[in-house]
Structures are given as structure tokens and as C-alpha cells.
Scaffold this motif. Structure first.
Motif, mmCIF file in Angstrom:
data_model
loop_
_atom_site.group_PDB
_atom_site.id
_atom_site.type_symbol
_atom_site.label_atom_id
_atom_site.label_comp_id
_atom_site.label_asym_id
_atom_site.label_seq_id
_atom_site.Cartn_x
_atom_site.Cartn_y
_atom_site.Cartn_z
ATOM 1 N N SER A 14 -40.073 38.885 28.105
ATOM 2 C CA SER A 14 -40.975 38.150 28.994
ATOM 3 C C SER A 14 -40.205 37.572 30.173
ATOM 4 C CB SER A 14 -41.695 37.028 28.237
ATOM 5 O OG SER A 14 -40.767 36.060 27.775
ATOM 6 N N ILE A 15 -40.929 37.288 31.244
ATOM 7 C CA ILE A 15 -40.416 36.537 32.391
ATOM 8 C C ILE A 15 -41.372 35.378 32.623
ATOM 9 C CG2 ILE A 15 -39.177 38.412 33.525
ATOM 10 C CD1 ILE A 15 -41.606 38.958 35.216
ATOM 11 N N ARG A 16 -40.855 34.269 33.187
ATOM 12 C CA ARG A 16 -41.664 33.056 33.320
ATOM 13 C C ARG A 16 -41.534 32.447 34.716
ATOM 14 N NH1 ARG A 16 -39.900 30.283 27.533
ATOM 15 N NH2 ARG A 16 -41.105 31.712 26.191
ATOM 16 N N PRO A 17 -42.138 33.052 35.711
ATOM 17 C CA PRO A 17 -42.117 32.455 37.050
ATOM 18 C C PRO A 17 -42.889 31.141 37.059
ATOM 19 C CG PRO A 17 -43.616 34.323 36.969
ATOM 20 C CD PRO A 17 -42.898 34.319 35.669
ATOM 21 N N LYS A 18 -42.371 30.191 37.806
ATOM 22 C CA LYS A 18 -42.996 28.860 37.839
ATOM 23 C C LYS A 18 -43.526 28.481 39.220
ATOM 24 C CE LYS A 18 -40.123 27.087 34.063
ATOM 25 N NZ LYS A 18 -41.210 27.221 33.083
ATOM 26 N N THR A 19 -43.209 29.272 40.233
ATOM 27 C CA THR A 19 -43.675 28.993 41.589
ATOM 28 C C THR A 19 -44.240 30.270 42.195
ATOM 29 O OG1 THR A 19 -41.556 29.526 42.653
ATOM 30 C CG2 THR A 19 -41.859 27.247 41.867
ATOM 31 N N TRP A 20 -44.983 30.112 43.302
ATOM 32 C CA TRP A 20 -45.550 31.277 43.957
ATOM 33 C C TRP A 20 -44.472 32.171 44.579
ATOM 34 C CZ3 TRP A 20 -49.161 34.436 43.524
ATOM 35 C CH2 TRP A 20 -49.519 35.303 44.558
#
Length: 292
Positions: free
Chosen positions: A61-67
Motif C-alpha cells: 500500500s501507499i498512503r498519500p496525505k496531501t493533494w
């Protein structure tokens, strides 16, 4: 240089991924669809931090937190768009900068499916970012201008979705919440839960498959979950099947659904209907009375 025509044999031999979105009410089991996919070849694009439903799932998985991180991952997955200038997002320059930070994009070749959960949260991250951009402020007063923020939000979301949609070799699935409401005429309406109206209106035209994950009842009144796949369905759910291989109702198993979409297609005359289910009545000429 000869005219770059792609022959029918070449086109049919190309490997193509499925691009689709799955909408359903909260708690219906959308994230749990990961259990129906091959874990080693699936990348979980986790925006909701809602992985409790898949505790023990063995995929990456990857977990981007910003646009900006969402945009970076999109260009890393989909590659650069050669039609864009170097100062634009998703350009060759953007892609090169992202590769310097993330490493060799060949690492993504082992993934066949990108499961993005959810487009609802992606829309919120995008809108939060848009509210801080110059377009979201009035040039005259300097005060916040929500119309400018929503306009930018629509452009950003459509560009992001379109770039991922053009990732030809991979399956891309967007998951989102489906809102249900009653209009002034006591009719049920279903709309995707995405900030702004532009994204929800244009999304069905971008992806190949639009699937509603819903709760139905059998003849005995017992509830069960199902995928609704056809635009013309008796419940009014938003749906679309560009493949022409799916029934109106399919079991909620994404792995088997993709296998069915990729199965050999029936000849067009067998799967397409051009006639009316009932004979059309002869047109009635209105009686206008005798001419004066």
C-alpha cells in the motif's frame, strides 16, 4: 514517415487494463473488495486510513496525505503526458522529479491493479489544497472566492482522474461513497459523494465501468450485496458497462468481475440490441381542424 495507423490485429493484441469506479453507501464493504484481488499484484492506494477492514491482507500500500502527493503518485504510476509543457503537472519534468524521489518506476511493473480508496477523500484533499491557491481569492478584495476554489477543484480532479485513466497497462479502480436522497417529487436520487459537481458529472465519461455496490433483497426478503452494472436498472443506481460482458447484477467479487470483463466478447450482433422491446405505435397526426 508513414501514417501511424494501428491495425485491428495490433489493437486487439494490446494489453489493456480496466478503468472503473465502485460507489456504495458507507459500510457496504467496498474496501473489503481487496480480499477478492490477487494481493501480490495489487497496490492499495490508501487515502482513508481505513485498513481495519483488511487487517491481515498481504498486499502493498501507499498512503498519500496531501493533494500534491496524490498528483506525484499519479504521474509515477501513469508516466508523463508528452502533450504538456515542462512547467505543468504530469509533464515529463514532473515525472523526472518524482522519479528522483521515489526511485525506479520499474518497481511498479509487478502491480497489475491499483485500488484507490477513496475518490471521496481525494476530492477533500484536493479542495483543501485549492482553497489555498491564488485562484481561490478575489483579485480585487483579496478575500476568499469559493467559485474560484470550486473551479480549480474541478480542473484538478478531472486532470488527476484522466491521467490515471490513461495508464493503459494497469487496472485502475476508484472507490467512493454513494449518497442517497429524496427530491421534491419524493423520488430517490443517488449521487457520488465528491466535493463539487464537475467531478461527479464527468467521471462516468472518463472510466470504462461504473458500478454501484448495493444492498438488494431476494424473493424472501433476505438482504444481499450485489454489483449493479447497467445504466438501465430498475433501482436508479448510477452504472455503466462499456465492456458489454456483464449482467445487470453480478456477485460482489471484484476479481471474478474483472475476469469476466476480460473474457472473450460475444459477437456484436449477439450482445447489442437495436430494436424496441415492444412494437412502436404508428405516429398519430394531431387533428388541427379544417383550414380556414
Amino acid at each position: 514517415m508513414s501514417l501511424p495507423i494501428i491495425s485491428a490485429d495490433q489493437r486487439l493484441a494490446e494489453k489493456r487494463g480496466i478503468k472503473g469506479c465502485i460507489f456504495g453507501k458507507s459500510g457496504i464493504g467496498k474496501t473489503s473488495l481487496l480480499w477478492t484481488l490477487d494481493a501480490p499484484s495489487t497496490l492499495f492506494f490508501d487515502l482513508e486510513a481505513g485498513d481495519l477492514a483488511i487487517e491481515g491482507w498481504s498486499g502493498d500500500s501507499i498512503r498519500p496525505k496531501t493533494w500534491p502527493e496524490c498528483r506525484d503518485f499519479a504521474v509515477f504510476i501513469g508516466g508523463p503526458n508528452p502533450a504538456l509543457r515542462d512547467d505543468q503537472v504530469y509533464s515529463q519534468s514532473h515525472y523526472d522529479a518524482v522519479c528522483e524521489r521515489f526511485g525506479n518506476p520499474a518497481e511498479l511493473e509487478r502491480y497489475e491493479t491499483i485500488f484507490i480508496d477513496s475518490i471521496t477523500v481525494a476530492g477533500r484533499l484536493c479542495f483543501q489544497w485549492c482553497k489555498g491557491q491564488p485562484q481561490a481569492f478575489s483579485e480585487r478584495s483579496g478575500k476568499p472566492d469559493m467559485r474560484g476554489a470550486y473551479g480549480l477543484h474541478g480542473q484538478e480532479m478531472i486532470a488527476w482522474l484522466t491521467h490515471l485513466q490513461h495508464t493503459r497497462m494497469k487496472n485502475i479502480w476508484f472507490v467512493g461513497i454513494l449518497d442517497e436522497r429524496i427530491d421534491d417529487y419524493n423520488r430517490k436520487l443517488f449521487t457520488p459523494q465528491i466535493d463539487g459537481s464537475k467531478t461527479g458529472l464527468e467521471l462516468p465519461g472518463i472510466v470504462d465501468q461504473v458500478i454501484a455496490m448495493a444492498e438488494l433483497k431476494d424473493e424472501d426478503g433476505n438482504p444481499f450485496r450485489a454489483f449493479i452494472n447497467h445504466t438501465l436498472n430498475q433501482w436508479g443506481y448510477p452504472a455503466k458497462d462499456r465492456s458489454g460482458r456483464l449482467d445487470t447484477i453480478e456477485e460482489p467479487h471484484l476479481g471474478r468481475l474483472m475476469a469476466k470483463i476480460k473474457s472473450p466478447a460475444a459477437p456484436a450482433p449477439e450482445r447489442l440490441r437495436f430494436d424496441s422491446p415492444k412494437p412502436l405505435q404508428e405516429p398519430i397526426t394531431p387533428d388541427t381542424g379544417d383550414a380556414l
